[in-house]
Design a protein around this motif. Structure first.
Motif, PDB file in Angstrom:
ATOM      1  N   THR A   1       1.198  -0.240  -2.703  1.00 41.57           N
ATOM      2  CA  THR A   1      -0.021   0.502  -2.368  1.00 41.57           C
ATOM      3  C   THR A   1       0.454   1.871  -1.897  1.00 41.57           C
ATOM      4  O   THR A   1       1.509   1.981  -1.267  1.00 41.57           O
ATOM      5  CB  THR A   1      -0.847  -0.133  -1.217  1.00 41.57           C
ATOM      6  N   SER A   2      -0.279   2.911  -2.198  1.00 38.71           N
ATOM      7  CA  SER A   2       0.181   4.252  -1.812  1.00 38.71           C
ATOM      8  C   SER A   2       0.222   4.364  -0.289  1.00 38.71           C
ATOM      9  O   SER A   2       1.115   5.008   0.265  1.00 38.71           O
ATOM     10  CB  SER A   2      -0.704   5.334  -2.423  1.00 38.71           C
TER      11      SER A   2
ATOM     12  N   SER B   1      -5.418  -0.940   2.363  1.00 37.67           N
ATOM     13  CA  SER B   1      -5.553  -1.947   1.303  1.00 37.67           C
ATOM     14  C   SER B   1      -4.246  -2.726   1.181  1.00 37.67           C
ATOM     15  O   SER B   1      -3.168  -2.170   1.376  1.00 37.67           O
ATOM     16  CB  SER B   1      -5.900  -1.277  -0.033  1.00 37.67           C
TER      17      SER B   1
ATOM     18  N   ILE C   1      -2.526  -5.495  -1.546  1.00 39.06           N
ATOM     19  CA  ILE C   1      -2.670  -6.218  -2.821  1.00 39.06           C
ATOM     20  C   ILE C   1      -2.186  -7.645  -2.586  1.00 39.06           C
ATOM     21  O   ILE C   1      -1.041  -7.867  -2.204  1.00 39.06           O
ATOM     22  CB  ILE C   1      -1.823  -5.566  -3.939  1.00 39.06           C
TER      23      ILE C   1
END
Ligand code: FAD
Length: 318
Positions: A69-70, A182, A184
């Motif tokens: 995730t960035s 976020s 994943i």
């Protein structure tokens, strides 16, 4: 500029080749190459980075970093940059690199030279070469001062020879990634033929001339015989002959394999933007006026359904 931070990229437990290419680039930029691995349980991969030239490796591990995730990766990279103060940073110009590098550059308030295909000179004198105008020209960029941050295009800078006997320190940095915006949980991949299109040494690409999903079967067989990957034009993807993940071009993937075989592809400028820097291009098209022949090193005017089986037969016999 003496210390270089290089991001190693892993997929499904294995390092991607671009990680080793990035180390080779890093060696040109400084005296000490520090590999960085971000993920969950990635420490096992550190020795391979060292074997390809990293002098030491830092890991940032956490279950929340198991998938990219960035938010998570940028926090990890920034923490390590703060600790190490590298003079240069090298990422791969991959899907992850393209997403992560602008974010890291903006947080560090430094410039980014993206999609580098070659480096001339060394250290502070290094000049970075990158394609512009969809590959129709190249520009040379030099950083006057400050931290150098580059992303390198896969398959362009040769990795150093692997030396399994090399040794180097492996240490870890802990980063608080409990509250990422976020996380994943799972990645469900479409089945692929195994070879990563953006890193493949051989790409066999089909266009609208392939005419159907079944028409891709001989191309898949040729790719498999050559140990390569299958790609496609947008024409073929739009016609639903194959998945968009195979699309090569301006709005698809950019590839630079040693050998690119284009079958039933007309050679629209948007397609050329993704493949024209391939080392050897072979075009198969029944139209002798097709634009693809202008960039091809070898052109075969003929029906791909006759030519491709002959190529399969010949390559199998080698
Ligand atoms: P066509 O142009 O229809 O060519 C098919 C070719 O197959 C013809 O040359 C024909 O002679 C040949 N042929 C037919 N039958 C046979 C046979 N039996 N044997 C041998 N040859 C045969 N396109 C991309 O590819 N990638 C991109 O990223 C991309 N991005 C785009 C972005 C924008 C904003 C726009 C406007 C377009 C983009 N396109 C892209 C689309 C691009 O302009 C072309 O429409 C597309 O590349 C055409 O695909 P094609 O060559 O497969 O099809």
């Amino acid at each position: 500029m003496s210390k270089v931070l290089v991001l190693g990229e892993a997929r499904e437990g294995a390092l991607r080749n671009v990680s080793f290419e990035a180390i080779a680039a890093g060696k040109k930029l400084g005296d000490e190459v520090v590999g960085l691995l971000v993920g969950d349980a990635v420490a096992d991969l550190a020795q391979e980075l060292i074997a390809y030239g990293a002098d030491r490796v830092i890991t940032v591990e956490h279950p929340n970093l198991a998938h990219y995730t960035s938010d998570g990766y940028s926090q990890a990279v920034l923490a390590v940059v703060e600790q190490e103060s590298p003079g240069a940073i090298v990422f791969g110009h991959t899907a992850i690199g393209k997403d992560l590098s602008p974010k890291v550059a903006s947080r560090l308030q430094i410039g980014l030279i993206s999609d580098v295909t070659d480096i001339e000179g060394e250290g502070a004198d290094a000049v970075f070469i990158r394609p512009i105008y969809s590959g129709k020209a190249f520009e040379k960029v030099k950083i006057a001062d400050g931290t150098v941050f580059v992303s390198i295009r896969p398959n362009n800078i040769a990795p150093l020879a692997k030396d399994a006997g090399r040794s180097g320190d492996v240490s870890s940095v802990s980063v608080d990634v409990q509250n990422l915006r976020s996380i994943i949980k799972e990645v469900v991949r479409k089945s692929t033929d195994g070879v990563d299109l953006s890193e493949a040494k051989v790409v066999v690409a089909g266009g609208r001339g392939v005419k159907s999903e079944e028409g891709f079967e001989p191309l898949k067989e040729l790719a498999s015989v050559l140990g390569g990957a299958v790609g496609a034009s947008r024409g073929a993807c739009d016609a639903e002959y194959c998945d968009y993940s195979l699309q090569i071009g301006q709005t698809g993937k950019v590839v630079t394999p040693d050998l690119y075989i284009a079958a039933g592809i007309s050679g629209a400028i948007q397609h050329l933007a993704g493949m024209s820097n391939s080392k050897v291009i072979v075009a198969i098209n029944k139209d002798p006026e097709a634009n693809i022949f202008k960039v091809a090193d070898y052109g075969i005017v003929g029906d791909l359904f006759e030519v491709v089986p002959l190529l399969i037969e010949e390559f199998k016999a080698l």
